[in-house]
Design an enzyme around this catalytic site. Structure first.
Site, short mmCIF file in Angstrom:
data_model
loop_
_atom_site.label_atom_id
_atom_site.label_comp_id
_atom_site.label_asym_id
_atom_site.label_seq_id
_atom_site.Cartn_x
_atom_site.Cartn_y
_atom_site.Cartn_z
N THR A 142 23.50 52.65 83.50
CA THR A 142 24.18 51.49 84.02
C THR A 142 25.72 51.67 83.36
OG1 THR A 142 22.31 50.06 84.18
CG2 THR A 142 24.53 48.99 83.66
N HIS A 153 22.20 52.62 89.85
CA HIS A 153 21.44 54.24 89.74
C HIS A 153 20.17 53.95 90.26
CE1 HIS A 153 19.39 52.03 86.43
NE2 HIS A 153 20.46 51.58 85.97
#
Length: 697
Positions: A305, A482
C-alpha cells in the site's frame, strides 16, 4: 551393516562428527523450506543443485562459530545458533506467504510503522507444518539430553575450526561462481530477492541486504546535483505529450481519490452464482463518463500500500526492499501531487484513513508530500464494533469522512483509504451479504465477501455525492493498490479463474487492478492501453492542465498517443502490449502463448524492453536513495516545509475552521452553513442504534 552403524556412531561421538550432522540436517531443512515454502522459480537440475548446495556455506560459517569453544558449551552453541537461524527462516516463511518476498533490514526498521493489527494477519498465515524448521533442533537436543551421542570433551584445535570457516567462504565463492554462470550479474543488476535466495541462500541474502542498506545510507550522504543529469536525460527522451482531446478538461474540479484496498481487476464484472459481486463499481466502470483501463497493473514491492501511495503521489517507484514511505518519507524532499495541486491550482489537500496515523509512517510522509490535513483514527467517533482488521469498517469510514469533506474549501484533493478488503479478509456475520468461495483455501475464500462489502460502501458514497451535489463538480479516481490474493495460492486462483491449471502468464495478468477516472461530461470508455500505478500522476496532471514536462516523474500519461505501453514490475519483470516477461518466462501478450525459443529479432526486442525497465527502476531508485529532488529546482514550485504542517487534532480543526472563514467555498458554506452529513445513508448495522458524536477540539 552392524559394523557400519558402529563406525557411524563412533564418528558422531566426535565433535566434528556431531557438527557435520548438524550441518547436514540444517541443509536438508533449508532445502525443504526453499523448495516448498518459497516460489523461487527453480528449473532444471543445475538450479536444484545450487538450491541444495547454497545451504552449506552459510551453515559451515555460522554453525562453525561453535567450534571455537570447548566442551559442552560448543555443542549447545551449535543448537542455539541453529535455533536462531531456524527462527529467521521461520519468520521469512511467514512474511513470504503474505508479501511474496523476503524480510529486509528496511522492513525491520519500519516494522513499527506497520505493526498495528499484524497479529491477526500472522495467525491467519501460520501453518502447523511451518514449525518443522525446528524439528532438527529438537531432535538434536533430545539426542544430547538422553546421551544417545556422547559429548566429546577433547580440545578441538583452533586451526581446524578456522579451516572449516575458511572452507565455508571458499564454498560460497564456488557457489557464487556457479550462480553467476547460470545468472550473470546476479548481485549487480537483479531487482528480485528471489534470485538471491535461489542461487546463494537466505543467509547470504541477509548479509547482501545489510550491506546494500548500509551502502544506500552512504549513497545519500555522497549524492550531488550532477547525478540528476542522467535522470533528466532519460525522462526527457521518454516524455509522452498530453492528449489534446483531454488536456485541461478537468481543471478546477474537486478530486476524490478512492483507494480500493487489495482489489483486483478480475473482480470487475465477476459473478458468483449469477450475482454481481461488485454492481456499483461495475456500473461506474461501464459509465459513458468513465475512463476505465482494463490493462492497468499494480507495481508495488514490499511496501505494498505504501508503494502504491508513493507512485500515486509522486510517480516514483517504491524501493526494491522495504517501504520508501518509511525509510525516506520523513527526510526526503518530494514534489508531490498534494503540494503541486495546492501551489499551482489552489487546491485544499487532505487524506483520510481510519487507522492510527503512524501506519506506514503516514504522519511524517504526508507532511513531506504537502498534505494540509490528515484525518486519521482519532478524528472519528467511537462506535461499538466499528473496526475490523486494519481500521474502521468501510461503510462507517466513508460516511463519517464526509463530516470533514464537507468542510474542506473547494476545490479539494481528498484521498480516502479503505481497509476492510485487506488480508486476512475478516468480515463479521452481520455484514455478510454474499457467500464465501469454496476453494478449500481458507486464506482467500472470504475475499469475495469483503470485496462485496467494499463495493456496497462505494455505492453509498456515490449516492451521497448525488444528494449533496458534489458529484457535478468532482472527479473520481478509483484504483486498486495491489494484489489481494498472492501468487502463493495457485490452486485457489485457478478455481477462481475457472482454469484447471495456471502458468506464469496467468499470474502476470492476475496483477491487474482496477483504475478508472469518472467525471460529468468526461468522454469515457474502456481503454485497452497498458499502464500501471506509476502513470497515474502524469495522467492526472495533464487532465488538470498542469504540464509535467519538467517534472522528475517516471510514469507516462495513460492517454498520450506517445506512451510506450511498458509496465515495469518492481522485480524487473514487465508487461507490454506485445510481450510479457514473468518469473523468467516470456509470452505473447493477449494470446498468452509461451515463447520458448525466441527468434533473434525477439531477443533484441526483449533486451530493448528490459533495458528500459531496468533504467526506469534504477533511476527512480537513484532519485529516492540519493534524495536527489533536494537538488532540483522545479520552476514555480516552492519546496515543501514539513514544519508548516501538523496533524494534531485540535490544531488541525482550528486551521480548518479558519480556512472556511477565509475561503467560503466548502460544501457546508454553499449550503448556508447547514451540514449535508445526514444526506449520507448507510445500512451499516453498527450505526443503526447508535448516534456517533464527533470529537470536539
Amino acid at each position: 551393516m552392524k559394523t557400519a552403524l558402529q563406525k557411524l556412531r563412533k564418528g558422531l561421538n566426535t565433535k566434528l562428527g556431531f557438527f557435520l550432522l548438524v550441518v547436514l540436517l540444517f541443509g536438508i531443512k533449508s532445502y525443504w523450506a526453499y523448495s516448498t515454502e518459497f516460489n523461487l522459480g527453480v528449473k532444471g537440475s543445475i538450479q536444484h543443485f545450487l538450491l541444495a548446495f547454497n545451504t552449506i556455506p552459510g551453515a559451515l560459517v555460522f554453525l562453525g562459530i561453535a567450534l571455537y569453544f570447548r566442551g559442552r558449551l560448543s555443542y549447545w552453541l551449535m543448537l542455539i545458533i541453529n535455533a536462531l537461524l531456524s527462527t529467521w527462516l521461520f519468520a521469512n516463511i511467514l512474511y513470504y506467504r503474505e508479501f511474496s518476498d523476503f524480510i529486509t533490514f528496511n522492513v525491520i526498521k519500519g516494522s513499527g510503522a506497520a505493526a498495528n493489527n499484524l497479529g491477526k494477519s500472522i495467525l491467519g498465515i501460520i501453518r502447523p507444518v511451518d514449525f518443522c524448521v525446528y524439528l532438527d533442533v529438537i531432535i538434536l537436543a533430545l539426542i544430547l539430553l538422553f546421551h544417545v551421542i556422547r559429548v566429546d570433551m577433547r580440545y578441538f584445535k583452533i586451526r581446524y575450526a578456522a579451516t572449516i570457516t575458511a572452507l565455508g567462504f571458499v564454498l560460497f565463492g564456488v557457489n557464487l561462481g556457479m550462480a553467476e554462470s547460470n545468472r550473470s550479474q546476479l548481485l549487480t543488476r537483479t531487482f528480485d530477492n528471489n534470485y538471491i535466495v535461489k542461487y546463494l541462500g537466505l543467509q547470504a541474502y541477509t548479509i547482501y541486504d545489510g550491506v546494500k542498506t548500509t551502502s544506500n545510507s552512504v549513497v545519500k550522504a555522497r549524492a550531488n546535483s550532477d547525478q540528476l543529469k542522467s535522470v533528466r536525460k532519460f525522462l526527457k527522451s521518454n516524455y509522452a505529450a498530453p492528449n489534446v482531446q483531454y488536456e485541461g478538461t478537468l481543471r478546477g474540479k474537486n478530486i476524490f481519490v478512492i483507494h480500493l484496498e487489495s482489489l483486483q481487476q478480475f473482480m470487475i464484472d465477476y459473478k458468483q452464482d449469477g450475482q454481481e459481486v461488485m454492481p456499483n463499481l461495475n456500473k461506474l466502470y461501464h459509465s459513458d463518463n468513465t475512463l476505465a483501463f482494463d490493462n492497468f497493473f499494480h507495481e508495488v514491492g514490499q511496501g505494498k500500500t505504501a508503494d502504491a501511495e508513493m507512485m500515486l503521489e509522486n510517480s516514483l517507484f517504491g524501493l526494491p526492499e522495504g517501504s520508501a514511505m518509511v525509510t525516506d518519507g520523513t527526510t526526503n524532499t518530494f514534489q508531490s501531487a498534494p503540494a503541486l495541486l495546492h501551489q499551482k491550482l489552489g487546491y485544499t489537500t487532505a487524506s483520510f484513513h481510519g487507522d492510527v496515523p503512524s501506519f506506514w509512517n503516514r504522519d511524517n510522509a504526508y507532511k513531506s508530500f504537502g498534505y494540509q490535513y490528515f484525518f486519521s483514527k482519532g478524528y472519528y467517533p467511537k462506535v461499538k464494533d466499528q473496526e475490523l482488521g486494519y481500521g474502521l469498517k468501510d461503510k462507517i469510514f466513508m460516511k463519517e469522512s464526509m463530516h470533514y469533506v464537507e468542510q474542506l474549501p473547494q476545490p479539494f484533493y481528498a484521498k480516502l483509504i479503505t481497509v476492510t478488503n485487506h488480508y486476512p479478509y475478516i468480515i463479521d456475520k452481520k455484514n455478510e451479504s454474499i457467500p464465501a468461495w469454496k476453494t478449500g483455501d481458507d486464506t482467500v475464500d472470504s475475499y469475495v465477501q469483503t470485496a462485496h462489502y467494499l463495493d456496497q460502501s462505494i455505492g453509498e458514497f456515490l449516492d451521497y455525492l448525488d444528494k449533496s451535489g458534489l458529484r457535478q463538480n468532482s472527479v473520481l479516481i478509483l484504483y486498486g493498490d495491489h494484489y489481494g490474493i498472492s501468487n502463493n495460492h495457485r490452486p485457489a486462483i485457478a478455481q477462481i479463474l475457472g482454469k484447471k491449471k495456471i502458468n506464469n502468464y496467468d499470474l502476470a495478468m492476475f496483477q491487474k487492478v482496477p483504475f478508472m477516472i469518472n467525471a460529468p461530461g468526461l468522454k469515457g470508455g474502456i481503454d485497452h492501453t497498458y499502464g500501471g500505478e506509476i502513470d497515474v500522476l502524469p495522467t492526472l496532471e495533464d487532465l488538470l492542465g498542469i504540464s509535467s514536462r519538467h517534472y522528475i516523474q517516471f510514469g507516462q500519461d495513460l492517454l498520450s498517443p506517445q506512451r510506450k505501453q511498458i509496465v515495469p514490475f518492481r522485480n524487473g519483470d514487465w508487461v507490454t502490449n506485445k510481450y510479457t516477461k514473468f518469473n523468467g518466462d516470456y509470452y505473447h501478450t493477449g494470446s498468452g502463448k509461451q515463447i520458448k525459443n525466441p527468434t533473434t529479432k525477439q531477443k533484441k526486442e526483449f533486451a530493448k524492453i528490459q533495458t528500459y525497465v531496468t533504467t526506469d527502476l534504477g533511476l527512480s531508485d537513484k532519485v529516492m536513495n540519493g534524495d536527489l529532488l533536494r537538488f532540483y529546482k522545479l520552476p514555480g514550485f516552492k519546496k515543501t516545509d514539513k514544519k508548516a504542517y501538523t496533524y494534531n487534532f485540535k490544531k488541525s480543526m482550528h486551521k480548518l475552521e479558519k480556512a472556511q472563514k477565509k475561503h467560503k467555498t466548502s460544501v457546508k458554506a454553499e449550503n448556508n452553513n447547514q451540514s449535508t452529513y445526514d444526506d449520507y445513508s448507510t445500512d451499516a448495522p453498527e450505526l443503526k442504534d447508535q448516534n456517533p458524536s464527533f470529537p470536539k477540539p
